[in-house]
Design an enzyme around this catalytic site. Structure first.
Site, PDB file in Angstrom:
ATOM      1  N   GLY A 149       0.500   0.088  -4.898  1.00  0.00           N
ATOM      2  CA  GLY A 149      -0.768  -0.488  -4.875  1.00  0.00           C
ATOM      3  C   GLY A 149      -1.718  -0.054  -6.161  1.00  0.00           C
ATOM      4  O   GLY A 149      -1.974   1.100  -5.997  1.00  0.00           O
ATOM      5  N   ASN A 156      -0.219   0.961   5.952  1.00  0.00           N
ATOM      6  CA  ASN A 156       0.762   0.388   4.970  1.00  0.00           C
ATOM      7  C   ASN A 156       1.322  -0.652   5.857  1.00  0.00           C
ATOM      8  O   ASN A 156       2.048  -0.306   6.774  1.00  0.00           O
ATOM      9  CB  ASN A 156       1.749   1.325   4.256  1.00  0.00           C
ATOM     10  CG  ASN A 156       2.492   0.491   3.474  1.00  0.00           C
ATOM     11  OD1 ASN A 156       3.801   0.910   3.308  1.00  0.00           O
ATOM     12  ND2 ASN A 156       2.570  -0.502   2.913  1.00  0.00           N
ATOM     13  N   GLY A 157       1.496  -1.995   5.364  1.00  0.00           N
ATOM     14  CA  GLY A 157       2.010  -3.046   6.354  1.00  0.00           C
ATOM     15  C   GLY A 157       0.959  -3.871   6.532  1.00  0.00           C
ATOM     16  O   GLY A 157       0.086  -4.251   5.774  1.00  0.00           O
ATOM     17  N   TYR A 214      13.857  -2.868  -4.393  1.00  0.00           N
ATOM     18  CA  TYR A 214      12.824  -2.809  -5.640  1.00  0.00           C
ATOM     19  C   TYR A 214      11.472  -1.996  -5.416  1.00  0.00           C
ATOM     20  O   TYR A 214      11.043  -1.266  -6.368  1.00  0.00           O
ATOM     21  CB  TYR A 214      12.452  -4.234  -5.741  1.00  0.00           C
ATOM     22  CG  TYR A 214      11.184  -4.772  -6.702  1.00  0.00           C
ATOM     23  CD1 TYR A 214      11.233  -4.238  -7.932  1.00  0.00           C
ATOM     24  CD2 TYR A 214      10.247  -5.250  -6.015  1.00  0.00           C
ATOM     25  CE1 TYR A 214      10.004  -4.755  -8.719  1.00  0.00           C
ATOM     26  CE2 TYR A 214       8.935  -5.360  -6.753  1.00  0.00           C
ATOM     27  CZ  TYR A 214       9.079  -5.323  -7.915  1.00  0.00           C
ATOM     28  OH  TYR A 214       7.833  -5.426  -8.767  1.00  0.00           O
ATOM     29  N   CYS A 273       0.778  -1.109  -0.151  1.00  0.00           N
ATOM     30  CA  CYS A 273      -0.096   0.028  -0.035  1.00  0.00           C
ATOM     31  C   CYS A 273       0.699   1.213   0.185  1.00  0.00           C
ATOM     32  O   CYS A 273       1.897   1.134   0.503  1.00  0.00           O
ATOM     33  CB  CYS A 273      -0.994   0.087   1.144  1.00  0.00           C
ATOM     34  SG  CYS A 273      -2.136  -1.355   1.280  1.00  0.00           S
TER      35      CYS A 273
END
Ligand code: SF4
Length: 496
Positions: free
Chosen positions: A58, A132-133, A277, A31
């Site tokens: 996302g 996010n996570g 990445y 996210c």
């Protein structure tokens, strides 16, 4: 319960509830989160552009919630940021505080109902939460909250965090106290932006596994921005101030920014894959762009695994900086051997079997002039399942490459991620079950070499202990409960 109004403008498109079948051969970021606080202004458009810059984090759904006094407005739907929002919708999101989110599902299915921000009513007004996570104790937390008569609308861990904060508020705590109490119940990875009628919260888990940065927009008053990456600041002209620290909560109100270090033992463990990445190459971490870090990964890779060749090429886009670094350090010419179709998005139209068998070239095509009769080194950032690598190697050989040597700018991915990155189950990770020689044969290369774990960490220039690198080592910084381990780890499965 409060009497604040909640206006939801959700688009009830016909296929909104249908799951998406989308499984590329790369780990998927979970996210992107964004927040902006600018008294006296309408900020939905800033949130839109912030999310636009974070789109790579996302692509399944996008949402923005805004606050205008006691009222919260929210719009979210499946699709890319540019597909979900238009001028009309943004105009119906008034307010000086916005929370935005782009989502790829890791906990909870890819359904519109799971799109964020999560909105929950409390006695102090509604909160809007973007996460996010990934929590590793979601089940336990859900059970605890259900026992407190909290109702879940979704299957996401993010809603569990939002309800945990709301629960603490409704038990009589103020926003900060409630948020900190809720965070202490959460285990795993969470970078959060939470909007409330009283101000905006930014927070990271005690290990700071996912990134979160603070920026400022100059004006009559300082205006604050929170974003997963600095590219989300750049796009709206915000200046990077600093990272939110692991185990820190920042509280942004008309009074400015206040900081609270709430975790007992914060210990930074930033996801190394963000650097290799996931995050955009123009985002800054540790005072430099990730492009520069990735160049150094390529240089280190060349030092560790030189081979005679005529040309070095990268797998677009993420393998390119490391390929350039490899070329520089090895003095082997850099060339573009693969061209990416920049306009390919997700497609719901399945290719015909014939197209599949003939090797569909929707995303990448080869440059025969660069490859014919050459000994080629191809650099990529990672191999997960190996299916794409095999197709790429075949395409290079079909284009006349005499030799194909693959060089990977990270170590073998042998373990799944539990902290918000979708890396499949362990048995689907090619390096978990096969030796390097077996992978060489499987993907059809003349040689394959991965960057060493030590080399990857050395070129960060940071303390190697300040990163999570569990997908290369299995050394998880936050303990994974047994039931969660069993869901993804094959060795654990074998024991039960
Ligand atoms: S396990 Fe891998 S992908 Fe997950 S947080 Fe750690 S380094 Fe990142």
């Amino acid at each position: 319960m409060p009497n604040q109004s909640l206006y939801s403008l959700e688009n009830l498109s016909a296929n909104a509830q249908e799951p998406v079948n989308h499984k590329p051969d790369k780990p998927e970021e979970a996210c992107g989160v964004f927040g902006v606080y600018a008294p006296g202004e309408n900020v939905a458009k800033l949130a839109y552009f912030g999310l636009y810059a974070l789109q790579h984090r996302g692509q399944e759904s996008a949402g923005i919630a805004t606050f205008a006094g006691e009222r919260v407005y929210c719009y979210k739907d499946m699709g890319l940021v540019s597909q979900v929002f238009n001028e009309d919708i943004l105009q119906q999101l008034p307010g000086y505080l916005a929370v935005g989110h782009t989502r790829y599902s890791t906990t909870g299915s890819s359904l519109k109902v799971n799109a964020q921000p999560a909105i929950v009513k409390t006695r102090l007004g509604s909160l809007a939460l973007a996460h996010n996570g990934n929590l590793v104790n979601t089940l336990e937390l859900r059970e605890k909250l259900i026992q407190q008569d909290r109702c879940f609308l979704t299957t996401t861990d993010s809603e569990a965090i939002a309800l945990a904060v709301a629960d603490q508020v409704d038990k009589g705590k103020e926003w900060l106290e409630a948020a900190i109490s809720a965070f202490k119940m959460c285990n795993g990875a969470y970078s959060l932006v939470i909007g409330t009628p009283a101000g905006m919260i930014g927070a990271r888990d005690p290990h700071g596994i996912r990134p979160l940065v603070i920026g400022t927009l100059e004006g009559e008053k300082t205006r604050y921005v929170l974003a997963s990456e600095t590219c989300g600041l750049d796009i709206i002209g915000a200046e990077y101030l600093r990272d939110v620290e692991p185990g820190e909560l920042v509280w942004i109100t008309d009074e400015g920014l206040a900081s609270f270090h709430w975790a007992e033992k914060p210990a930074k463990k930033l996801c190394i894959f963000e650097m290799i990445y996931f995050a955009r190459p123009d985002s800054v971490m540790h005072d430099e762009t990730l492009y520069t870090y990735r160049l150094r990964l390529g240089e280190q890779l060349a030092q560790e695994s030189y081979v005679e060749a005529d040309v070095v090429i990268g797998v677009p886009d993420s393998g390119i900086p490391a390929a350039i670094g490899f070329s520089r350090a090895s003095s082997i010419a850099y060339g573009e051997g693969l061209i990416k179709n920049r306009y390919v998005g997700r497609t719901f139209i399945q290719p015909t079997q014939g197209m599949r068998e003939s090797g569909i070239k929707m995303k990448l095509n080869t440059l025969k002039d660069v490859l014919a009769d050459k000994r080629v080194i191809i650099v990529d950032d990672s191999i997960v399942r190996g299916t794409t690598s095999k197709k790429i190697v075949k395409a290079l050989r079909d284009s006349g490459a005499k030799e194909v040597h693959m060089r990977i700018s990270s170590p073998p991915v042998t373990h799944p991620c539990f902290y918000g990155i979708d890396t499949d189950n362990q048995e689907q990770l090619i390096a978990a079950t096969k030796s390097v020689q077996e992978i060489e044969q499987r993907i059809g290369v003349d040689s394959l070499t991965y960057l060493s774990w030590e080399g990857m960490l050395k070129v960060t220039g940071e303390n190697p202990n300040s990163f999570c690198s569990a997908c290369f080592t299995g050394d998880y910084p936050v303990t994974i409960p047994e039931n969660v381990r069993r869901s993804k780890l094959m060795l654990e499965k074998a024991k039960v």
